[in-house]
Each structure stands twice: as C-alpha cells, then as structure tokens.
Design a protein around this motif. Structure first.
Motif, PDB file in Angstrom:
ATOM      1  N   VAL A  49       0.840  -1.204   0.000  1.00 26.21           N
ATOM      2  CA  VAL A  49       0.000   0.000   0.000  1.00 26.21           C
ATOM      3  C   VAL A  49       0.874   1.252   0.000  1.00 26.21           C
ATOM      4  CG1 VAL A  49      -1.781   1.277   1.242  1.00 26.21           C
ATOM      5  CG2 VAL A  49      -1.848  -1.218   1.200  1.00 26.21           C
ATOM      6  N   LEU A  50       1.894   1.271   0.823  1.00 27.97           N
ATOM      7  CA  LEU A  50       2.769   2.445   0.894  1.00 27.97           C
ATOM      8  C   LEU A  50       3.438   2.708  -0.452  1.00 27.97           C
ATOM      9  CD1 LEU A  50       4.050   4.659   2.663  1.00 27.97           C
ATOM     10  CD2 LEU A  50       5.921   3.046   3.130  1.00 27.97           C
ATOM     11  N   ASP A  51       3.914   1.667  -1.111  1.00 20.80           N
ATOM     12  CA  ASP A  51       4.559   1.849  -2.415  1.00 20.80           C
ATOM     13  C   ASP A  51       3.583   2.429  -3.429  1.00 20.80           C
ATOM     14  OD1 ASP A  51       6.939   0.904  -1.446  1.00 20.80           O
ATOM     15  OD2 ASP A  51       6.724  -1.123  -2.290  1.00 20.80           O
ATOM     16  N   ALA A  52       2.341   1.977  -3.401  1.00 26.09           N
ATOM     17  CA  ALA A  52       1.351   2.485  -4.357  1.00 26.09           C
ATOM     18  C   ALA A  52       0.990   3.936  -4.050  1.00 26.09           C
ATOM     19  CB  ALA A  52       0.107   1.608  -4.331  1.00 26.09           C
ATOM     20  N   LEU A  53       0.841   4.270  -2.788  1.00 24.27           N
ATOM     21  CA  LEU A  53       0.446   5.629  -2.419  1.00 24.27           C
ATOM     22  C   LEU A  53       1.572   6.638  -2.642  1.00 24.27           C
ATOM     23  CD1 LEU A  53      -1.554   4.987   0.903  1.00 24.27           C
ATOM     24  CD2 LEU A  53      -2.478   5.462  -1.371  1.00 24.27           C
ATOM     25  N   THR A  54       2.786   6.210  -2.523  1.00 27.01           N
ATOM     26  CA  THR A  54       3.918   7.132  -2.702  1.00 27.01           C
ATOM     27  C   THR A  54       4.428   7.161  -4.139  1.00 27.01           C
ATOM     28  OG1 THR A  54       5.439   5.379  -1.982  1.00 27.01           O
ATOM     29  CG2 THR A  54       4.669   6.948  -0.307  1.00 27.01           C
ATOM     30  N   GLY A  55       3.799   6.395  -5.028  1.00 27.46           N
ATOM     31  CA  GLY A  55       4.164   6.450  -6.443  1.00 27.46           C
ATOM     32  C   GLY A  55       5.241   5.490  -6.868  1.00 27.46           C
ATOM     33  N   LYS A  56       5.709   4.643  -5.978  1.00 28.77           N
ATOM     34  CA  LYS A  56       6.728   3.672  -6.371  1.00 28.77           C
ATOM     35  C   LYS A  56       6.140   2.594  -7.271  1.00 28.77           C
ATOM     36  CE  LYS A  56       9.682   4.287  -2.308  1.00 28.77           C
ATOM     37  NZ  LYS A  56      10.312   3.626  -1.135  1.00 28.77           N
ATOM     38  N   THR A  57       4.871   2.307  -7.080  1.00 35.27           N
ATOM     39  CA  THR A  57       4.154   1.381  -7.958  1.00 35.27           C
ATOM     40  C   THR A  57       2.838   2.039  -8.354  1.00 35.27           C
ATOM     41  OG1 THR A  57       3.088   0.270  -6.083  1.00 35.27           O
ATOM     42  CG2 THR A  57       5.181  -0.659  -6.868  1.00 35.27           C
ATOM     43  N   ASP A  58       2.153   1.425  -9.282  1.00 35.68           N
ATOM     44  CA  ASP A  58       0.901   2.002  -9.763  1.00 35.68           C
ATOM     45  C   ASP A  58      -0.224   1.792  -8.742  1.00 35.68           C
ATOM     46  OD1 ASP A  58      -1.754   1.831 -11.598  1.00 35.68           O
ATOM     47  OD2 ASP A  58      -0.233   3.118 -12.523  1.00 35.68           O
ATOM     48  N   LEU A  59      -1.128   2.770  -8.669  1.00 35.75           N
ATOM     49  CA  LEU A  59      -2.259   2.660  -7.743  1.00 35.75           C
ATOM     50  C   LEU A  59      -3.163   1.473  -8.052  1.00 35.75           C
ATOM     51  CD1 LEU A  59      -3.467   6.330  -7.137  1.00 35.75           C
ATOM     52  CD2 LEU A  59      -2.720   4.695  -5.410  1.00 35.75           C
ATOM     53  N   SER A  60      -3.108   1.010  -9.270  1.00 34.71           N
ATOM     54  CA  SER A  60      -3.958  -0.123  -9.640  1.00 34.71           C
ATOM     55  C   SER A  60      -3.609  -1.379  -8.844  1.00 34.71           C
ATOM     56  CB  SER A  60      -3.836  -0.406 -11.138  1.00 34.71           C
ATOM     57  OG  SER A  60      -2.499  -0.745 -11.483  1.00 34.71           O
ATOM     58  N   THR A  61      -2.412  -1.418  -8.278  1.00 41.46           N
ATOM     59  CA  THR A  61      -2.021  -2.592  -7.497  1.00 41.46           C
ATOM     60  C   THR A  61      -2.831  -2.713  -6.204  1.00 41.46           C
ATOM     61  OG1 THR A  61      -0.251  -1.344  -6.404  1.00 41.46           O
ATOM     62  CG2 THR A  61       0.332  -2.547  -8.412  1.00 41.46           C
ATOM     63  N   ILE A  62      -3.443  -1.609  -5.796  1.00 41.47           N
ATOM     64  CA  ILE A  62      -4.294  -1.653  -4.596  1.00 41.47           C
ATOM     65  C   ILE A  62      -5.737  -1.273  -4.937  1.00 41.47           C
ATOM     66  CG2 ILE A  62      -2.399  -1.239  -2.983  1.00 41.47           C
ATOM     67  CD1 ILE A  62      -3.329   1.695  -2.805  1.00 41.47           C
ATOM     68  N   THR A  67       3.558   7.205   9.371  1.00 44.83           N
ATOM     69  CA  THR A  67       4.652   8.185   9.420  1.00 44.83           C
ATOM     70  C   THR A  67       5.400   8.233   8.089  1.00 44.83           C
ATOM     71  OG1 THR A  67       4.922   7.829  11.795  1.00 44.83           O
ATOM     72  CG2 THR A  67       6.769   8.834  10.625  1.00 44.83           C
ATOM     73  N   GLN A  68       5.648   7.068   7.506  1.00 46.02           N
ATOM     74  CA  GLN A  68       6.324   7.022   6.211  1.00 46.02           C
ATOM     75  C   GLN A  68       5.500   7.719   5.131  1.00 46.02           C
ATOM     76  OE1 GLN A  68       9.533   5.743   5.740  1.00 46.02           O
ATOM     77  NE2 GLN A  68       9.395   5.741   7.977  1.00 46.02           N
ATOM     78  N   LEU A  69       4.197   7.501   5.145  1.00 45.55           N
ATOM     79  CA  LEU A  69       3.331   8.153   4.157  1.00 45.55           C
ATOM     80  C   LEU A  69       3.289   9.659   4.391  1.00 45.55           C
ATOM     81  CD1 LEU A  69       1.265   8.026   1.847  1.00 45.55           C
ATOM     82  CD2 LEU A  69      -0.505   7.622   3.582  1.00 45.55           C
ATOM     83  N   THR A  70       3.207  10.076   5.644  1.00 48.17           N
ATOM     84  CA  THR A  70       3.157  11.505   5.969  1.00 48.17           C
ATOM     85  C   THR A  70       4.426  12.213   5.511  1.00 48.17           C
ATOM     86  OG1 THR A  70       1.769  11.022   7.895  1.00 48.17           O
ATOM     87  CG2 THR A  70       2.847  13.166   7.839  1.00 48.17           C
ATOM     88  N   ASN A  71       5.554  11.569   5.672  1.00 45.19           N
ATOM     89  CA  ASN A  71       6.822  12.171   5.249  1.00 45.19           C
ATOM     90  C   ASN A  71       6.932  12.255   3.731  1.00 45.19           C
ATOM     91  OD1 ASN A  71       7.621  12.436   7.914  1.00 45.19           O
ATOM     92  ND2 ASN A  71       8.741  10.494   7.948  1.00 45.19           N
ATOM     93  N   ALA A  72       6.421  11.240   3.045  1.00 47.09           N
ATOM     94  CA  ALA A  72       6.569  11.196   1.585  1.00 47.09           C
ATOM     95  C   ALA A  72       5.463  11.963   0.861  1.00 47.09           C
ATOM     96  CB  ALA A  72       6.594   9.744   1.108  1.00 47.09           C
ATOM     97  N   LYS A  73       4.229  11.838   1.335  1.00 42.10           N
ATOM     98  CA  LYS A  73       3.086  12.459   0.661  1.00 42.10           C
ATOM     99  C   LYS A  73       2.132  13.063   1.701  1.00 42.10           C
ATOM    100  CE  LYS A  73       3.682  11.259  -3.764  1.00 42.10           C
ATOM    101  NZ  LYS A  73       3.614  12.197  -4.921  1.00 42.10           N
ATOM    102  N   PRO A  74       2.495  14.153   2.330  1.00 44.69           N
ATOM    103  CA  PRO A  74       1.623  14.725   3.372  1.00 44.69           C
ATOM    104  C   PRO A  74       0.265  15.160   2.839  1.00 44.69           C
ATOM    105  CG  PRO A  74       3.393  16.242   2.795  1.00 44.69           C
ATOM    106  CD  PRO A  74       3.718  14.938   2.137  1.00 44.69           C
ATOM    107  N   GLU A  75       0.191  15.484   1.554  1.00 46.06           N
ATOM    108  CA  GLU A  75      -1.085  15.927   0.985  1.00 46.06           C
ATOM    109  C   GLU A  75      -2.111  14.802   0.901  1.00 46.06           C
ATOM    110  OE1 GLU A  75       1.595  14.791  -2.523  1.00 46.06           O
ATOM    111  OE2 GLU A  75       1.780  15.749  -0.553  1.00 46.06           O
ATOM    112  N   LEU A  76      -1.666  13.578   1.090  1.00 45.33           N
ATOM    113  CA  LEU A  76      -2.601  12.450   1.044  1.00 45.33           C
ATOM    114  C   LEU A  76      -3.384  12.270   2.348  1.00 45.33           C
ATOM    115  CD1 LEU A  76      -0.704   9.572  -0.819  1.00 45.33           C
ATOM    116  CD2 LEU A  76      -2.643  10.902  -1.624  1.00 45.33           C
ATOM    117  N   ILE A  77      -2.908  12.870   3.415  1.00 43.01           N
ATOM    118  CA  ILE A  77      -3.550  12.671   4.720  1.00 43.01           C
ATOM    119  C   ILE A  77      -4.809  13.532   4.794  1.00 43.01           C
ATOM    120  CG2 ILE A  77      -3.260  12.743   7.213  1.00 43.01           C
ATOM    121  CD1 ILE A  77      -1.446  10.746   5.764  1.00 43.01           C
ATOM    122  N   GLY A  78      -5.961  12.864   4.805  1.00 42.24           N
ATOM    123  CA  GLY A  78      -7.227  13.588   4.875  1.00 42.24           C
ATOM    124  C   GLY A  78      -7.697  13.826   6.295  1.00 42.24           C
TER     125      GLY A  78
END
Length: 233
Positions: A132-145, A161-172
């Motif tokens: 999930v983290l790889d897909a959300l941060t762009g390392k893999t395609d979102l279609s994988t999840i 924490t990893q997601l917040t550091n890499a893509k803070p705009e994703l936190i709703g």
C-alpha cells in the motif's frame, strides 16, 4: 379493762361492697389470669408478587414490540432515503485486522447508515502495508491496490509516518488507533487527494470514512476485534 379500752371495729353496712385484702390479687396458683389475644390474620404475599410479575412481563413485551417497530420504521425510512443509490467507501487494511473490519462493514451496509443525507457502503480490500505504501507514494501504480482508497489501516503507525513524510497531501484526517496488540496499534487514517492521479475524495466521502472509523469503536465491533486477539485502543 382497767385503764384501757379496746377500739371497737366499725360494723360494715349491709350495702357496702366487700373489701379486697391488700397484697393479694386474683390468681390461679401463683400466676395472674391473662386474657389470650386473638392472633392477627396475615395477608399472603405471593398473590401480590405474581401480579407484579405479570405486569412486568406485559410491559416488557410491549416495550420490545415498540422498539422493534421503531427500528423497522427507521430502517425502511433509511432505505427509502437511499433510493437504491449508495456510494462506496473503499478501505485498504492489513491482513491481521481484515476479518473484524469486514464484519463491521457488513453491519454498516445492513444498517443503511446515512451520512449527511447520502448512503454509503464500505468495501474492504486486504493488502500488506508495504504494498500500500509503495502504491500511495508512487513507487508502484495505484492499480495494485485498486486505486486510491478512502482510508487505510496498516498494522502500525510506522507506515502512517512514512506516508506523511513522503506524501503529506494524502492525509485527509489524522490517524486514530483502532486496536492494540503487540507490536501493532492499527491506526485508521483517512486519505484525500488527487495528486496521485486518482479522483479527489469529496467532503461527504471523507465524512463517511470518519463515520465508519467511529463505527469501528462501538461495542459490537470491539467484540470482533477482541475475538481476533486485538485489544481496544
């Protein structure tokens, strides 16, 4: 006789009552005669208890029927308000917590719970947190999840924490622990953004996601978590 004379006792009048001798009372042997008291009649308590029980049972049956009627009417009204249109709230969860979350989603869907006048159903997808983290941060395609989810429940806050550091705009919405069980705390984080190439989550979608998160903290869901070895947070 001589210088002294004997005092003459007065002669009792024929109509005077006989004198009672002092120091004596009417007795039988050495005990006074006491009139026996009539025993008091006691009212039996079991008829009153039975009558009270009947009243309680009748009230219980009436209350049950009334509550059942209210719930049925509410369910019918909610179903009518949905009009067959239900928006899907998508969640991606770690495998360790999938079973109780799926059970909660089934209850939510059955209750036809409206959020701000709209009806939502919950779809649960199980994926490892690293995927999930790889897909959300762009390392893999979102279609994988299955695309951008509305919420994510990894097994620990490390992944949030990893997601917040890499893509803070994703936190709703801030992460909130759902349960605990070493070494996990199962944080539920709401997601909302379009920068990852998917449709932005609208306001009602976020509200529905947060409502379901609160729903997971209710007793029925907590019992499922406990059965899965996950303690309440």
């Amino acid at each position: 006789m001589g210088r002294h004379t004997l005092a003459e006792e007065p002669v009792p009048h024929p109509l005077d009552p006989p004198k009672r001798q002092q120091g004596r009372s009417e007795t039988t042997g050495s005990h006074r005669i006491v009139a026996a008291k009539a025993p008091r009649r006691r009212i039996a308590g079991w008829p009153i208890a039975c009558a009270g029980l009947v009243v309680l049972v009748a009230l219980g049956v009436f209350g049950w029927n009334w509550a059942d009627s209210v719930l049925n009417n509410r369910a019918e009204a909610q179903a009518a308000s949905c009009g067959g249109n239900r928006t899907t709230v998508r969640l991606v969860v770690t495998p360790q917590i999938a079973k109780p979350v799926e059970a909660a989603a089934s209850r939510w869907d059955a209750d036809l719970t409206p959020v701000h006048g709209a009806c939502f159903q919950v779809d649960v997808t199980t994926k490892p947190s690293s995927v999930v983290l790889d897909a959300l941060t762009g390392k893999t395609d979102l279609s994988t999840i299955g695309g951008l989810p509305d919420g994510w429940i990894p097994e620990s806050s490390y992944w949030v924490t990893q997601l917040t550091n890499a893509k803070p705009e994703l936190i709703g919405s801030p992460a909130m622990p759902i349960g605990s069980g070493p070494p996990a705390d199962y944080p539920f984080v709401g997601l909302a953004a379009a920068s990852v190439g998917d449709t932005a989550t609208d306001e009602n979608q976020q509200r529905a996601t947060q409502s379901f998160r609160a729903f997971l903290k209710e007793p029925a869901q907590l019992a499922d978590f406990a059965a899965a070895g996950i303690r309440a947070a």
